[in-house]
Motif scaffolding. Sequence first.
Motif, PDB file in Angstrom:
ATOM      1  N   LEU A   1       0.713  -0.992  -0.153  1.00  0.00           N
ATOM      2  CA  LEU A   1      -0.186  -0.004   0.354  1.00  0.00           C
ATOM      3  C   LEU A   1       0.817   1.196   0.389  1.00  0.00           C
ATOM      4  N   PRO A   2       0.621   2.100  -0.904  1.00  0.00           N
ATOM      5  CA  PRO A   2       1.228   3.622  -0.506  1.00  0.00           C
ATOM      6  C   PRO A   2       1.291   3.916   0.727  1.00  0.00           C
ATOM      7  N   GLN A   3       2.498   4.335   1.421  1.00  0.00           N
ATOM      8  CA  GLN A   3       2.802   4.557   2.423  1.00  0.00           C
ATOM      9  C   GLN A   3       2.908   6.373   2.719  1.00  0.00           C
ATOM     10  N   THR A   4       1.933   7.061   3.311  1.00  0.00           N
ATOM     11  CA  THR A   4       2.619   8.644   4.223  1.00  0.00           C
ATOM     12  C   THR A   4       3.360   8.232   5.287  1.00  0.00           C
ATOM     13  N   LEU A   5       4.560   9.021   5.355  1.00  0.00           N
ATOM     14  CA  LEU A   5       6.486   9.483   6.028  1.00  0.00           C
ATOM     15  C   LEU A   5       5.515  10.873   6.681  1.00  0.00           C
ATOM     16  N   LEU A   6       5.846  10.755   7.766  1.00  0.00           N
ATOM     17  CA  LEU A   6       5.238  11.396   9.385  1.00  0.00           C
ATOM     18  C   LEU A   6       6.880  11.789   9.956  1.00  0.00           C
ATOM     19  N   LEU A   7       6.999  12.781   9.330  1.00  0.00           N
ATOM     20  CA  LEU A   7       9.068  13.345   9.783  1.00  0.00           C
ATOM     21  C   LEU A   7       8.370  14.419  10.970  1.00  0.00           C
ATOM     22  N   VAL A   8       9.118  14.436  12.046  1.00  0.00           N
ATOM     23  CA  VAL A   8       9.308  15.858  12.848  1.00  0.00           C
ATOM     24  C   VAL A   8      10.485  15.529  13.100  1.00  0.00           C
ATOM     25  N   PHE A   9      10.806  16.718  13.052  1.00  0.00           N
ATOM     26  CA  PHE A   9      12.257  17.870  13.100  1.00  0.00           C
ATOM     27  C   PHE A   9      12.432  18.193  14.890  1.00  0.00           C
ATOM     28  N   THR A  10      14.131  17.748  15.008  1.00  0.00           N
ATOM     29  CA  THR A  10      13.768  18.254  16.301  1.00  0.00           C
ATOM     30  C   THR A  10      15.079  18.725  16.864  1.00  0.00           C
ATOM     31  N   GLY A  11      15.525  19.592  17.678  1.00  0.00           N
ATOM     32  CA  GLY A  11      16.610  20.463  18.271  1.00  0.00           C
ATOM     33  C   GLY A  11      17.173  20.096  19.486  1.00  0.00           C
ATOM     34  N   ARG A  12      18.518  19.481  19.454  1.00  0.00           N
ATOM     35  CA  ARG A  12      19.196  19.620  21.133  1.00  0.00           C
ATOM     36  C   ARG A  12      18.930  21.253  21.874  1.00  0.00           C
ATOM     37  N   GLU A  13      18.589  20.540  23.282  1.00  0.00           N
ATOM     38  CA  GLU A  13      18.118  21.545  24.075  1.00  0.00           C
ATOM     39  C   GLU A  13      18.882  21.768  25.236  1.00  0.00           C
ATOM     40  N   LEU A  14      19.459  22.749  25.923  1.00  0.00           N
ATOM     41  CA  LEU A  14      20.128  22.095  27.362  1.00  0.00           C
ATOM     42  C   LEU A  14      18.876  23.133  28.072  1.00  0.00           C
ATOM     43  N   PRO A  15      18.401  22.191  28.931  1.00  0.00           N
ATOM     44  CA  PRO A  15      17.499  22.799  30.652  1.00  0.00           C
ATOM     45  C   PRO A  15      18.496  23.532  30.593  1.00  0.00           C
ATOM     46  N   SER A  16      16.584  24.607  31.375  1.00  0.00           N
ATOM     47  CA  SER A  16      17.096  26.124  32.211  1.00  0.00           C
ATOM     48  C   SER A  16      17.601  25.419  33.751  1.00  0.00           C
ATOM     49  N   ASP A  17      18.010  24.862  33.940  1.00  0.00           N
ATOM     50  CA  ASP A  17      17.989  24.078  35.341  1.00  0.00           C
ATOM     51  C   ASP A  17      18.806  22.789  35.393  1.00  0.00           C
ATOM     52  N   HIS A  18      19.945  22.978  34.492  1.00  0.00           N
ATOM     53  CA  HIS A  18      20.857  21.957  33.840  1.00  0.00           C
ATOM     54  C   HIS A  18      22.211  21.986  35.014  1.00  0.00           C
ATOM     55  N   THR A  19      22.986  21.087  35.309  1.00  0.00           N
ATOM     56  CA  THR A  19      23.740  20.835  35.733  1.00  0.00           C
ATOM     57  C   THR A  19      25.229  20.934  35.188  1.00  0.00           C
ATOM     58  N   PRO A  20      26.048  21.457  36.043  1.00  0.00           N
ATOM     59  CA  PRO A  20      27.591  21.619  34.832  1.00  0.00           C
ATOM     60  C   PRO A  20      28.131  20.111  34.866  1.00  0.00           C
ATOM     61  N   SER A  21      27.646  19.570  35.026  1.00  0.00           N
ATOM     62  CA  SER A  21      27.832  17.522  34.117  1.00  0.00           C
ATOM     63  C   SER A  21      27.053  17.676  32.871  1.00  0.00           C
ATOM     64  N   GLN A  22      25.879  18.288  32.893  1.00  0.00           N
ATOM     65  CA  GLN A  22      25.270  18.234  31.703  1.00  0.00           C
ATOM     66  C   GLN A  22      25.770  19.422  31.034  1.00  0.00           C
ATOM     67  N   ALA A  23      25.532  20.706  30.711  1.00  0.00           N
ATOM     68  CA  ALA A  23      26.791  21.494  30.133  1.00  0.00           C
ATOM     69  C   ALA A  23      27.482  20.921  29.801  1.00  0.00           C
ATOM     70  N   GLN A  24      28.217  19.931  30.691  1.00  0.00           N
ATOM     71  CA  GLN A  24      29.357  19.178  29.743  1.00  0.00           C
ATOM     72  C   GLN A  24      29.356  18.246  28.977  1.00  0.00           C
ATOM     73  N   GLN A  25      27.932  17.840  28.856  1.00  0.00           N
ATOM     74  CA  GLN A  25      27.900  16.682  28.207  1.00  0.00           C
ATOM     75  C   GLN A  25      27.171  17.297  27.152  1.00  0.00           C
ATOM     76  N   PHE A  26      26.530  18.147  27.467  1.00  0.00           N
ATOM     77  CA  PHE A  26      25.709  18.725  26.272  1.00  0.00           C
ATOM     78  C   PHE A  26      26.906  20.040  25.492  1.00  0.00           C
ATOM     79  N   ALA A  27      27.702  20.210  25.458  1.00  0.00           N
ATOM     80  CA  ALA A  27      29.196  20.941  24.816  1.00  0.00           C
ATOM     81  C   ALA A  27      29.922  19.716  24.092  1.00  0.00           C
ATOM     82  N   GLN A  28      29.672  18.045  24.208  1.00  0.00           N
ATOM     83  CA  GLN A  28      30.087  17.367  23.463  1.00  0.00           C
ATOM     84  C   GLN A  28      29.602  16.762  22.900  1.00  0.00           C
ATOM     85  N   GLY A  29      28.095  16.911  22.423  1.00  0.00           N
ATOM     86  CA  GLY A  29      27.044  16.836  21.640  1.00  0.00           C
ATOM     87  C   GLY A  29      26.262  15.374  22.433  1.00  0.00           C
TER      88      GLY A  29
END
Length: 140
Positions: free
Chosen positions: A21-49
């Motif tokens: 059967l023909p297919q309809t593809l559903l696509l949702v694009f997202t971006g990475r964000e650092l939570p506003s209440d992030h820890t220093p460890s989370q900030a370091q991980q975010f910086a490393q991707g």
Amino acid sequence: MQAFSLDHFDDFLAIARQQPLPQTLLLVFTGRELPSDHTPSQAQQFAQGTGGHLTPLGGIAKTREEIPNFSALNEEATHVMQQWDTVFVAAIDSPPGSEAASAETDTLIEKMIDDIRTGVVGKYLAFNREGIPLQLAIDE
């Protein structure tokens, strides 16, 4: 059920094109964000991707024929939203002569967006900007 290898988004497109059967593809694009209440460890991980959370940027429904390959999809997505990191994908059957109704696909895309916001992403395929499939780790 036939086994398949999914090493790239283009493999997913090939599988979608093989469906009876023909297919309809559903696509949702997202971006990475650092939570506003992030820890220093989370900030370091975010910086490393490797850290942060994914925020939906937009969604679209396309037929399998409207996406020739990942390169074309990436170019179109980058033109619309300059920075995106991950695309979540689902597929639905579209019986011949009745392309998936716009209201139905809009509802399903909104459901995907809600699922992504709440971390319920296991039922979707996820690909990075190079079209490589991702396995996402969910922090508890």
